[in-house]
Scaffold this motif. Structure first.
Motif, PDB file in Angstrom:
ATOM      1  N   LEU A  29      46.405 -12.360 -45.240  1.00 13.67           N
ATOM      2  CA  LEU A  29      45.127 -12.937 -44.813  1.00 13.67           C
ATOM      3  C   LEU A  29      45.182 -14.464 -44.862  1.00 13.67           C
ATOM      4  O   LEU A  29      44.693 -15.148 -43.963  1.00 13.67           O
ATOM      5  CB  LEU A  29      43.987 -12.425 -45.700  1.00 13.67           C
ATOM      6  CG  LEU A  29      43.680 -10.929 -45.562  1.00 13.67           C
ATOM      7  CD1 LEU A  29      42.600 -10.531 -46.555  1.00 13.67           C
ATOM      8  CD2 LEU A  29      43.232 -10.585 -44.152  1.00 13.67           C
ATOM      9  N   ARG A  31      47.960 -16.323 -44.714  1.00 17.59           N
ATOM     10  CA  ARG A  31      48.852 -16.764 -43.640  1.00 17.59           C
ATOM     11  C   ARG A  31      48.124 -16.766 -42.304  1.00 17.59           C
ATOM     12  O   ARG A  31      48.258 -17.679 -41.488  1.00 17.59           O
ATOM     13  CB  ARG A  31      50.065 -15.827 -43.555  1.00 17.59           C
ATOM     14  CG  ARG A  31      51.177 -16.136 -44.541  1.00 17.59           C
ATOM     15  CD  ARG A  31      52.198 -15.004 -44.576  1.00 17.59           C
ATOM     16  NE  ARG A  31      52.696 -14.652 -43.254  1.00 17.59           N
ATOM     17  CZ  ARG A  31      53.738 -15.240 -42.654  1.00 17.59           C
ATOM     18  NH1 ARG A  31      54.376 -16.198 -43.281  1.00 17.59           N
ATOM     19  NH2 ARG A  31      54.135 -14.870 -41.458  1.00 17.59           N
ATOM     20  N   PHE A  32      47.335 -15.714 -42.100  1.00 15.99           N
ATOM     21  CA  PHE A  32      46.613 -15.551 -40.833  1.00 15.99           C
ATOM     22  C   PHE A  32      45.611 -16.685 -40.612  1.00 15.99           C
ATOM     23  O   PHE A  32      45.561 -17.299 -39.558  1.00 15.99           O
ATOM     24  CB  PHE A  32      45.892 -14.201 -40.879  1.00 15.99           C
ATOM     25  CG  PHE A  32      45.202 -13.805 -39.604  1.00 15.99           C
ATOM     26  CD1 PHE A  32      45.917 -13.317 -38.528  1.00 15.99           C
ATOM     27  CD2 PHE A  32      43.822 -13.892 -39.496  1.00 15.99           C
ATOM     28  CE1 PHE A  32      45.287 -12.926 -37.363  1.00 15.99           C
ATOM     29  CE2 PHE A  32      43.176 -13.503 -38.335  1.00 15.99           C
ATOM     30  CZ  PHE A  32      43.921 -13.024 -37.262  1.00 15.99           C
ATOM     31  N   SER A  33      44.836 -16.980 -41.650  1.00 12.82           N
ATOM     32  CA  SER A  33      43.786 -17.981 -41.453  1.00 12.82           C
ATOM     33  C   SER A  33      44.349 -19.400 -41.481  1.00 12.82           C
ATOM     34  O   SER A  33      43.765 -20.304 -40.899  1.00 12.82           O
ATOM     35  CB  SER A  33      42.688 -17.818 -42.508  1.00 12.82           C
ATOM     36  OG  SER A  33      43.264 -17.821 -43.788  1.00 12.82           O
ATOM     37  N   LEU A  34      45.497 -19.591 -42.160  1.00 14.01           N
ATOM     38  CA  LEU A  34      46.071 -20.934 -42.235  1.00 14.01           C
ATOM     39  C   LEU A  34      47.023 -21.218 -41.078  1.00 14.01           C
ATOM     40  O   LEU A  34      47.584 -22.308 -40.997  1.00 14.01           O
ATOM     41  CB  LEU A  34      46.804 -21.124 -43.565  1.00 14.01           C
ATOM     42  CG  LEU A  34      45.923 -21.059 -44.811  1.00 14.01           C
ATOM     43  CD1 LEU A  34      46.768 -21.171 -46.059  1.00 14.01           C
ATOM     44  CD2 LEU A  34      44.882 -22.167 -44.790  1.00 14.01           C
ATOM     45  N   ASP A  35      47.194 -20.249 -40.189  1.00 15.49           N
ATOM     46  CA  ASP A  35      48.165 -20.391 -39.108  1.00 15.49           C
ATOM     47  C   ASP A  35      48.082 -21.725 -38.350  1.00 15.49           C
ATOM     48  O   ASP A  35      49.095 -22.356 -38.099  1.00 15.49           O
ATOM     49  CB  ASP A  35      48.023 -19.212 -38.139  1.00 15.49           C
ATOM     50  CG  ASP A  35      48.983 -19.306 -36.994  1.00 15.49           C
ATOM     51  OD1 ASP A  35      50.155 -18.963 -37.198  1.00 15.49           O
ATOM     52  OD2 ASP A  35      48.583 -19.760 -35.908  1.00 15.49           O
TER      53      ASP A  35
ATOM     54  N   SER B  78      50.567 -16.030 -37.359  1.00 14.87           N
ATOM     55  CA  SER B  78      51.294 -15.462 -38.501  1.00 14.87           C
ATOM     56  C   SER B  78      50.522 -14.286 -39.073  1.00 14.87           C
ATOM     57  O   SER B  78      49.309 -14.387 -39.290  1.00 14.87           O
ATOM     58  CB  SER B  78      51.471 -16.495 -39.610  1.00 14.87           C
ATOM     59  OG  SER B  78      51.533 -17.788 -39.100  1.00 14.87           O
ATOM     60  N   ILE B  83      47.694  -7.718 -39.551  1.00 13.75           N
ATOM     61  CA  ILE B  83      46.271  -7.580 -39.880  1.00 13.75           C
ATOM     62  C   ILE B  83      45.549  -6.752 -38.822  1.00 13.75           C
ATOM     63  O   ILE B  83      44.735  -5.881 -39.138  1.00 13.75           O
ATOM     64  CB  ILE B  83      45.641  -8.968 -40.063  1.00 13.75           C
ATOM     65  CG1 ILE B  83      46.148  -9.540 -41.384  1.00 13.75           C
ATOM     66  CG2 ILE B  83      44.120  -8.902 -40.053  1.00 13.75           C
ATOM     67  CD1 ILE B  83      45.708 -10.928 -41.664  1.00 13.75           C
TER      68      ILE B  83
END
Lengths: 170, 472
Positions: A29, A31-35, B78, B83
């Motif tokens: 999560l 990693r996803f939001s900080l992409d 990423s 997800i």
């Protein structure tokens, strides 16, 4: 072991276990939001200005429209920006941004005065872009340019206004 | 130290009492693995909510961006594919665990004993979760999403009297389009989740009010055991299995995304997600005028019987072998659904034309997944082509407009900017040569605004004025 300590030991184990699993699940999560932070921001690519030969025997600066391609997340933004091609003493072309370093108006070339004039506040620049008079804090901004395969290319960027030095804006 | 911190909180929140109430709830007959499905569902719902919120960081609910943004999530961001896969597989997991939860309740007769409202709240949750699955399926806007939803929403026309209006309301028009995505998106992330939160609250409250039902055989319910620790451990163990299963699936077999929806593709064969396949197959048996029986009457009857179960099965008897009608009826419905699903798969495989087309569609999905991400191209600034000017003087005037940097303030198309007004229709305000005068010597108001007098040869000024007059 008393019932009470067994229960609190179990509670601690449960709390530890759920926290550990939760932390593990939080990694994707995060990693996803900080992409967007990890993407190389300079999505600025080289844009074509025209055949280099065209700019060799210029008598006055030439206004050119260059096509700019920028990545904006899932979009690719295409836009056209005006630039001026001027020659240096050695005959090599230089590319100047038409954005005034004062307040960002679009600078015009006056054939009559042989000067660049900013229409907003009468900033005047020499044919090579150096500041002559008026409120702008510095000369016209030079853009990175190169000649590849006989064509003049430019990397279009924006610069901070109202400061005496040329600062690239990401 | 910890005790003092807990004391501090307890004084202000009564946390010890709450924990005591939550954890020391008595379970007649003791902890059992049969009781883990409710907590499993709660966990899955929270997981769906969290992954869903994160997906919304990149998703755009509109027909022209939805597919691109999902492709961006899957191919570029990423952990994006992971997800999204958790979210996609999570929806299937919810349906499976929901059926197990309902099956356990029916088998144990746990809906008996003043638990009608508890059961009804559960029925509403069942419908809401099916609604979540249906609305979420459209959002990626790929081929299968588009065509499956086209079929799904077409079914609504069979509803008597209001059918076609209902379909238009759900779709936001006659056809599936960008308004359909908006509606499904709003339902999927605002309306249905809010309702689920509310009904989960009601369901849990009513459950605590009635108390755990315990085993169906009364002799087994003589002893009681508190919820903590053994039942908690079992719930946690089941949740851990769910986490592991979803994680492994999402990691090794990521959910796919097909090519963007193309309404013109008349050969595409829609096949719904597995949990809707039995319904899809069922509809095949009800062509033409009889459709209303199969699509409306029978499902409505089954739903009414299901929701009315605690009102119909009123005896105190909870042992499943003594309740042939409720347990048997439920089993028949479940087996029929499985049978319909198998039937659908068998029919697809036996028909060579259909299986060939389905294989093609499968290959198209694989091919799309292998392609690199293609960003959507957006024109940053509007471009006026010179060819648009028939009149060469006007075209020259447009050049003068740019050369004199009028465009710097009045905008590339003279439509204005923050620093100067639009010049469209300016000729009407300055008729009979006044325009020529005003560009050479601006009036006081214009000068104050930063307008510079124009210093250019007369033919250029004439061309510029011609250009300004052409702006309508």
């Amino acid at each position: 072991m008393t019932e009470q300590t067994r229960r609190s030991f179990l509670g601690g184990l449960l709390a530890f276990g759920t926290t550990a699993v939760g932390a593990l699940l939080a990694i994707p999560l995060a990693r996803f939001s900080l992409d967007p932070l990890w993407r190389t921001t300079s999505g600025v690519l080289w844009s074509d200005v025209g055949p280099a030969a065209d700019f060799r025997s210029m008598t006055a600066p030439m206004k050119m429209q260059v096509a700019i391609e920028q990545r904006d997340g899932w979009r690719k933004v295409l836009s056209e920006k005006p630039v001026y091609v001027v020659t240096r003493g050695d005959g090599r072309p230089r590319v100047l941004s038409a954005v005034c370093p004062h307040l960002g108006c679009s600078i015009g070339w006056s054939d009559a005065k042989k000067q660049f004039i900013c229409p907003c506040h009468n900033g005047a620049f020499a044919p090579d872009g150096a500041l002559l008079s008026g409120p702008p804090p510095r000369g016209m901004d030079e853009l990175d340019a190169r000649i590849e395969g006989g064509r003049l290319q430019v990397r279009y960027q924006y610069f901070r206004q109202l400061v005496p030095t040329r600062e690239v804006l990401a | 130290m910890t005790a003092r911190l807990v004391d501090w909180f307890d004084r202000r929140t009564g946390i010890r009492g709450l924990l005591h109430q939550a954890l020391d709830e008595p379970i007649p007959g003791g902890a059992r693995f049969a009781y883990v499905f409710g907590s499993g569902l709660l966990f899955l719902f929270l997981s769906q909510a969290i992954t869903g919120v994160f997906l919304a960081l990149y998703y755009v609910p509109s027909a022209d961006h939805a597919h691109t943004t999902v492709a961006y999530i899957v191919k570029e961001v990423s952990s994006g594919s992971f997800i999204r896969s958790l979210h996609v597989y999570g929806s299937s997991a919810m349906i499976i665990v929901l059926l197990l939860h309902i099956g356990q309740t029916v088998l144990f007769g746990s809906y008996k004993g003043y638990r009608e409202l508890l059961w009804l709240a559960g029925c509403v949750l069942f419908a809401l979760i099916l609604g979540m699955a249906f609305t979420g399926y459209l959002l990626p806007w790929d081929q299968k999403a588009y065509f499956a939803t086209a079929v799904g929403t077409n079914i609504l026309t069979e509803v008597p009297w209001v059918g076609s209006s209902l379909k238009q309301f759900v779709r936001g028009g006659n056809d599936l389009g960008t308004l359909t995505i908006s509606r499904f998106f709003v339902a999927h992330i605002f309306v249905l989740p809010a309702a689920i939160f509310a009904f989960v609250g009601a369901h849990v409250f009513l459950f605590r009010k009635a108390g755990a039902a315990g085993p169906p055989v009364r002799a087994q319910a003589r002893t009681t055991e508190s919820f903590y620790p053994r039942q908690v451990l079992m719930d946690v163990a089941f949740t851990a299995v769910l986490v592991l299963a979803l994680g492994v699936l999402a990691w090794f077999i990521p959910a796919d995304l097909g090519p963007e929806a193309n309404a013109a593709d008349t050969r595409f064969l829609p096949r719904p997600e597995w949990y809707y396949v039995p319904v899809f197959q069922w509809l095949k048996y009800w062509p033409g005028a009889r459709a209303i029986v199969g699509i409306v009457v029978i499902p409505a009857l089954v739903a009414a019987l299901f929701a009315g179960l605690p009102f119909l099965d009123r005896s105190k008897e909870r042992r499943p072998w003594r309740r042939p009608f409720s347990v048997g009826g439920f089993a028949v419905v479940m087996l029929s659904l499985v049978g319909l699903g198998v039937q659908s798969r068998v029919q697809d495989e036996r028909d060579p034309a259909i299986s060939r087309q389905l294989a093609l569609q499968h290959d198209a999905v694989d091919a799309f997944m292998k392609e690199p991400f293609e960003p959507e191209v957006t024109a940053g600034a509007r471009k006026v082509e010179k060819a648009a000017f028939v009149n060469t003087t006007v075209a020259h005037g447009k050049d003068v407009f740019a050369a004199q940097a009028c465009d710097a303030c009045h905008g590339a198309d003279a439509r204005g900017s923050e620093s100067a007004p639009s010049l469209v229709g300016v000729a009407a305000r300055f008729p009979n040569g006044q325009l020529t005068q005003i560009v050479k010597t601006p009036n006081a108001k214009m000068s104050d605004g930063g307008m510079q007098p124009l210093d250019a040869p007369d033919p250029d000024i004439a061309a510029l004025v011609a250009y300004l007059e052409s702006l309508q």
